[in-house]
Design a protein around this motif. Structure first.
Motif, mmCIF file in Angstrom:
data_model
loop_
_atom_site.group_PDB
_atom_site.id
_atom_site.type_symbol
_atom_site.label_atom_id
_atom_site.label_comp_id
_atom_site.label_asym_id
_atom_site.label_seq_id
_atom_site.Cartn_x
_atom_site.Cartn_y
_atom_site.Cartn_z
ATOM 1 N N ILE A 336 72.087 9.682 4.128
ATOM 2 C CA ILE A 336 73.133 10.619 4.542
ATOM 3 C C ILE A 336 74.176 9.911 5.390
ATOM 4 C CG2 ILE A 336 73.582 12.666 5.955
ATOM 5 C CD1 ILE A 336 70.856 13.745 4.942
ATOM 6 N N GLN A 337 73.756 8.964 6.233
ATOM 7 C CA GLN A 337 74.722 8.223 7.040
ATOM 8 C C GLN A 337 75.675 7.429 6.145
ATOM 9 O OE1 GLN A 337 75.073 8.181 10.610
ATOM 10 N NE2 GLN A 337 76.994 7.335 9.856
ATOM 11 N N GLN A 338 75.141 6.785 5.118
ATOM 12 C CA GLN A 338 76.007 6.049 4.200
ATOM 13 C C GLN A 338 76.950 7.004 3.471
ATOM 14 O OE1 GLN A 338 74.026 3.556 1.310
ATOM 15 N NE2 GLN A 338 75.877 3.270 0.120
ATOM 16 N N ILE A 386 73.554 18.844 9.787
ATOM 17 C CA ILE A 386 74.855 19.392 10.199
ATOM 18 C C ILE A 386 75.969 18.417 9.842
ATOM 19 C CG2 ILE A 386 76.264 19.995 12.206
ATOM 20 C CD1 ILE A 386 73.647 21.119 13.475
ATOM 21 N N ASN A 387 75.720 17.125 10.074
ATOM 22 C CA ASN A 387 76.721 16.121 9.702
ATOM 23 C C ASN A 387 76.943 16.075 8.200
ATOM 24 O OD1 ASN A 387 77.173 15.371 12.335
ATOM 25 N ND2 ASN A 387 75.607 13.789 12.324
ATOM 26 N N LEU A 388 75.882 16.252 7.459
ATOM 27 C CA LEU A 388 76.009 16.317 6.008
ATOM 28 C C LEU A 388 76.892 17.496 5.622
ATOM 29 C CD1 LEU A 388 75.254 15.444 3.140
ATOM 30 C CD2 LEU A 388 73.152 16.800 3.368
ATOM 31 N N PHE A 411 76.778 26.733 2.566
ATOM 32 C CA PHE A 411 76.272 27.910 3.268
ATOM 33 C C PHE A 411 74.751 27.866 3.363
ATOM 34 C CE2 PHE A 411 74.482 32.171 3.247
ATOM 35 C CZ PHE A 411 75.159 32.789 4.289
ATOM 36 N N ASP A 412 74.109 27.550 2.257
ATOM 37 C CA ASP A 412 72.641 27.505 2.246
ATOM 38 C C ASP A 412 72.118 26.418 3.186
ATOM 39 O OD1 ASP A 412 72.609 29.561 0.437
ATOM 40 O OD2 ASP A 412 72.267 28.292 -1.324
ATOM 41 N N LEU A 413 72.777 25.263 3.198
ATOM 42 C CA LEU A 413 72.348 24.165 4.048
ATOM 43 C C LEU A 413 72.445 24.546 5.525
ATOM 44 C CD1 LEU A 413 71.543 21.211 4.568
ATOM 45 C CD2 LEU A 413 73.962 20.580 4.298
ATOM 46 N N LEU A 414 73.591 25.112 5.935
ATOM 47 C CA LEU A 414 73.776 25.475 7.335
ATOM 48 C C LEU A 414 72.877 26.638 7.739
ATOM 49 C CD1 LEU A 414 77.655 25.089 7.591
ATOM 50 C CD2 LEU A 414 75.945 23.722 8.778
#
Length: 929
Positions: A336-338, A386-388, A411-414
């Motif tokens: 995710i950072q990359q 959250i960063n994603l 929406f689903d992720l958050l």
């Protein structure tokens, strides 16, 4: 001690138990946690064997097996209370790893209960430290940072009482993690320096080339290699977050090297991840510079830093893949950072041409991200997700990309993150999740034909996020600002202004805590502070449909712009500004008007304060900001021509019409002789002297001064000062001397200095005598009120690119401040007038005059005369000769601004020097009296 052998065995076990977490991917950023390794606890052989087995399982990532083994140890019939306390503390850490928060809390309670049955001695104290450390880690992982900080502060105190240095070091490192997370970077840095006994070292490393090396050497004295790696990484992270990127890079590289040499792959991964973030920050810095300069070196730098960051992230993924059993979430976090870096590159202004495979890389990484398994519910993973989501939203905002997840996916992720945050009682994560979701609704509401209910939902979610973050300024300001935008979109201007003001107040609180070392840390000036203030000013000026805003709104708009400019200067200088007086106070003379031009997205607004009236004057011109920028850029370019062109007169006339023509009558009626401009944005790079009314230039009618804001250092009129000067000049350029490369000799500098000597008493340092040691005489108690530096120099929005050229080195802004560190605040030693000839502003840099103001402030100068571009040194010598003739004539008693005006007018009316190139670049910054 009753059981010395068993105490020794458990001491060895404790030395081996080092538990580490992964840093979150953006702010707020929890960091790896160090567990103490010092307990000397007596334990039976059976318990010891079970403890060793549990430790083995724990290190292999088999947390359930570790829990089962330690629970079995608790059932040992002969177990001692001290053994129970230790095992419960270990269990708390294992429960934390598996997300069993309630079980972890019970384990801490049981450990403390066991401790209550022990006598007060050093053994109990060490065990108490271990339990408090575990309690801190449990709280920290759940987002209860203040609770964690309190526990670690108690741990530090215990180790200090026991005089146990490894425990002191480790607990101070833990404290720094908590302080960093809540935005107290200065305290976090000081905690880390205390950990290695560098209590006298400043946390501002930018003024010292030796500071990182000194810190590395101090860490080398630490016997525990893991502490070394952790400490270097921790301090490197703090340096990154405070904008001291080269220093951060140096410390983190050392951390990576040490982790690699010690064959600690997990530690290496974490240090590489931090180094990647530092390279990413350097990329963003270089990208901004390139947008200002278009120089090949800045283009090469941004490409290099982006490639380095990408390489580090790829390396972390490879290591994480090998550690997937022990640390199952690491791979997802590094992927995710990359991805966030690739999104930033994809959306960057220049990246597409520099990275031809970028689009394909981003698409591939997006597919990889979508296939990642679910992450365990802890603070690090919550912020990772959250960063994603923020990266997803950034892709959605961009009209130029088709690579974007759906709104439903975001929406689903958050929603999932928010539910997990509730489950672990992490209120900060809840706030971030709800606020980011509110931002998604706000963004969706801007789409054509969107439902009005979207803004209502955005308001509800953001309000909830703010309620959860009320005591945390570095989170609260984001939702206050977001609510301001939402209410503005709903046409509720009063409420919008209230929330914008609250956000500005929160940022002010943050700035007070961070300013001693802050240069872009907790918030980005360009991306956060500036747009917030400009949007607030626009709301105040457009609050009513009336063409003229209320006097209260005009006054507040001035204060907002002043706060913006003050913050920008302090952000640039990384320091608090010195004692100042407000321009609105009686010191302003009766013939001076203060003009505040403000560039907004759709207008140029001008507010004028007159000396004999309480009523502020106002005028605005409807014009897009981009067009303003184009006109000002053309005007600046044309002023550097040696002859007056038609386009120069047209553009200078346009700007005159914006800023001066609407006020011509009132300026004449009040007999105004001096205009002080608190200039904004690109206007700061244009000399106001060239504004043209169709017949005359502004300098022909008014003395002109520039002020960086509402406030200025107190000063004396020139007529009350016994003038003498100290002058430095560089006419020769040293061949093959790297700092002098690219500069030509200034053949008329000797003439310039000779002319000064004929007009005012002066001490002079020319060429070989113009050295940094001699420049330090400016800090002596016998400093002259006038200081003249005739040398090449450059003013830039980058402190490292703001410099003056001396015989022995190129003196950067930070060097200049360091050289003058002995200056006093006594009225008898202040520099009343600093004159910088042969300098220039950096090409294409709209914020370059920050460097000019910065040099003046670092020198402690009340007023500064400088040139905005490099002028023919023959005409410079002519102007300076005339300027010192006027200064040296005690009968004239002119103000600083009028002295400069008279010298410029002489040049303007001298054949061969009538083009703006010769007379226009000289500006007076600061006090004009």
């Amino acid at each position: 001690m009753k059981h010395p052998l068993r105490a020794l065995l458990l001491f060895v076990l404790s030395l081996c138990l080092i538990l580490i977490g992964l840093p979150a991917l953006s702010q707020p950023q929890p960091q790896p946690l160090l567990v103490d390794k010092s307990s000397e606890i007596s334990v039976a052989a059976t318990s010891t064997s079970l403890l060793e087995q549990g430790q083995h399982f724990y290190q292999q990532g088999q947390y359930e097996n570790a829990i089962a083994t330690w629970q079995t140890a608790l059932d040992t019939p002969t177990i001692h209370a001290s053994e129970q306390a230790a095992i419960w503390a270990y269990l708390a850490l294992a429960y934390q790893k598996t997300g069993q928060w309630e079980a972890g809390e019970r384990a801490i309670t049981n450990s403390l209960a066991s401790l209550d049955r022990l006598p007060q001695n050093s053994e109990r104290a060490r065990l108490m430290a271990q339990t408090l450390n575990a309690q801190g880690q449990l709280a920290f992982t759940q987002g209860r940072t203040e609770t964690a900080l309190q526990a670690w502060q108690q741990t530090t105190q215990i180790y200090q009482d026991l005089d146990y240095q490894p425990g002191i070091t480790g607990s101070l490192i833990n404290q720094s993690r908590a302080l960093e997370t809540i935005g107290h970077y200065r305290r976090a840095c000081q905690s880390l320096l205390n950990a290695i006994n560098l209590t006298e070292q400043s946390c501002d490393f930018s003024h010292s080339d030796t500071a990182p090396n000194k810190i590395i050497q101090a860490f080398e004295q630490e016997s525990d290699n893991t502490l070394k790696i952790l400490g270097l990484r921790s301090l490197g992270n703090v340096m990154r977050l405070t904008g001291q990127l080269p220093e951060a890079q140096q410390l983190l590289k050392q951390s990576v090297t040490l982790a690699n040499s010690q064959e600690k792959p997990h530690q290496k991964l974490l240090s590489l991840l931090s180094l990647g973030k530092t390279e990413q920050a350097l990329y963003e810095q270089a990208a901004y510079r390139y947008s200002q300069t278009s120089l090949p070196r800045d283009e090469a730098a941004l490409k290099t830093h982006a490639e380095n960051a990408l390489a580090h992230y790829i390396n972390t993924q490879e290591i994480a893949q090998a550690l997937v059993k022990e640390h199952p979430d690491l791979f997802s976090q590094t992927v995710i950072q990359q991805f966030t870096l690739l999104v930033n590159l994809h959306l960057g202004q220049f990246s597409q041409g520099l990275f031809p495979q970028l689009r394909l890389q981003l698409q591939t990484q997006l597919l990889t991200v979508k296939r990642l398994p679910s992450l365990a519910p802890n603070r690090t993973n919550l912020y990772t997700q959250i960063n994603l989501a923020k990266s997803y939203i950034a892709l959605q905002k961009s009209p130029e990309t088709t690579i974007r997840p759906s709104a439903t996916e975001i929406f689903d992720l958050l929603s999932q993150v928010q539910q997990q945050a509730v489950a672990i009682n992490d209120t900060d994560a809840q706030s971030y999740a709800l606020g980011t979701l509110g931002g998604l609704y706000e963004q969706s509401a801007k789409q054509p034909h969107s439902d009005a209910k979207l803004l209502q939902q955005a308001q509800i979610l953001t309000t909830k996020a703010l309620e959860l973050a009320q005591s945390t300024d570095h989170i609260a300001y984001q939702w206050q600002w977001q609510l301001g935008r939402i209410y503005a979109a709903q046409q509720s201007t009063d409420q919008a202004i209230n929330y914008y003001q609250a956000a500005a107040d929160s940022l002010q609180t943050l700035r007070q805590d961070l300013v001693a070392i802050e240069s872009g840390a907790q918030f980005s000036f360009r991306d956060t502070v500036e747009p917030l203030y400009r949007e607030l000013v626009a709301l105040r000026l457009n609050q009513t449909k009336a063409s003229i805003p209320s006097q209260d709104n005009l006054l507040q708009a001035i204060k907002d712009i002043d706060a913006l400019q003050l913050t920008e200067l302090e952000n640039f200088l990384s320091c608090n500004l010195t004692q100042t007086i407000a321009l609105s106070e009686p010191q302003v003379d009766t013939s001076t008007a203060i003009i505040y031009p403000i560039i907004l997205s759709d207008q140029v607004a001008v507010i004028v304060r007159l000396p004999q009236s309480d009523e502020l004057q106002f005028h605005s011109v409807s014009i897009p900001k981009t067009e303003v920028g184009q006109i000002l850029t053309q005007l600046r370019q044309q002023t550097e021509n040696r002859y007056r062109s038609t386009i120069f007169l047209e553009r200078s006339g346009q700007v005159y019409d914006w800023l001066i023509r609407p006020f011509e009558t009132v300026l004449t009626q009040q007999q105004i002789h001096t205009l002080v401009f608190v200039s904004d944005g690109a206007l700061r790079n244009v000399p106001m002297a060239v504004l043209y009314n169709g017949e005359r230039f502004l300098i022909e009618d008014y003395s002109i001064a520039l002020s960086p804001g509402l406030q200025l250092p107190a000063s004396k009129p020139l007529s009350q000062i016994q003038l003498d000067a100290i002058a430095f000049g560089l006419s020769d350029i040293r061949p093959d001397f790297e700092p002098h490369k690219g500069f030509a000799p200034l053949t008329n500098v000797e003439t310039e200095l000779a002319a000064i000597k004929t007009q005012v008493p002066s001490r002079q340092f020319l060429n070989q005598d113009f050295t940094t040691p001699n420049l330090q005489t400016l800090g002596d108690s016998d400093r002259s009120p006038v200081v003249h530096l005739a040398t090449h120099g450059q003013f830039s929005s980058d402190p490292n690119e703001t410099f003056l050229l001396a015989w022995d080195q190129r003196i950067t802004l930070n060097d200049f401040g360091q050289i003058l560190q002995n200056q006093t605040t006594s009225d008898t030693t202040n520099i009343e007038l600093l004159i910088l000839s042969a300098c220039k502003t950096a090409s294409g840099d709209n914020r370059a005059t920050l460097g000019l103001a910065g040099v003046a402030i670092q020198a402690g100068a009340r007023s500064t005369i400088a040139s905005l571009w490099f002028v023919d040194d023959q005409s410079t010598a002519a102007l300076m000769t005339r300027l010192y003739e006027i200064l040296g004539n005690p009968t004239k008693q002119l103000t600083r601004a009028e002295v400069l005006r008279q010298a410029q007018l002489d040049l303007l009316h001298t054949p061969g020097y009538q083009g703006p190139f010769y007379w226009a670049p000289y500006v007076l910054v600061g006090n004009w009296s």
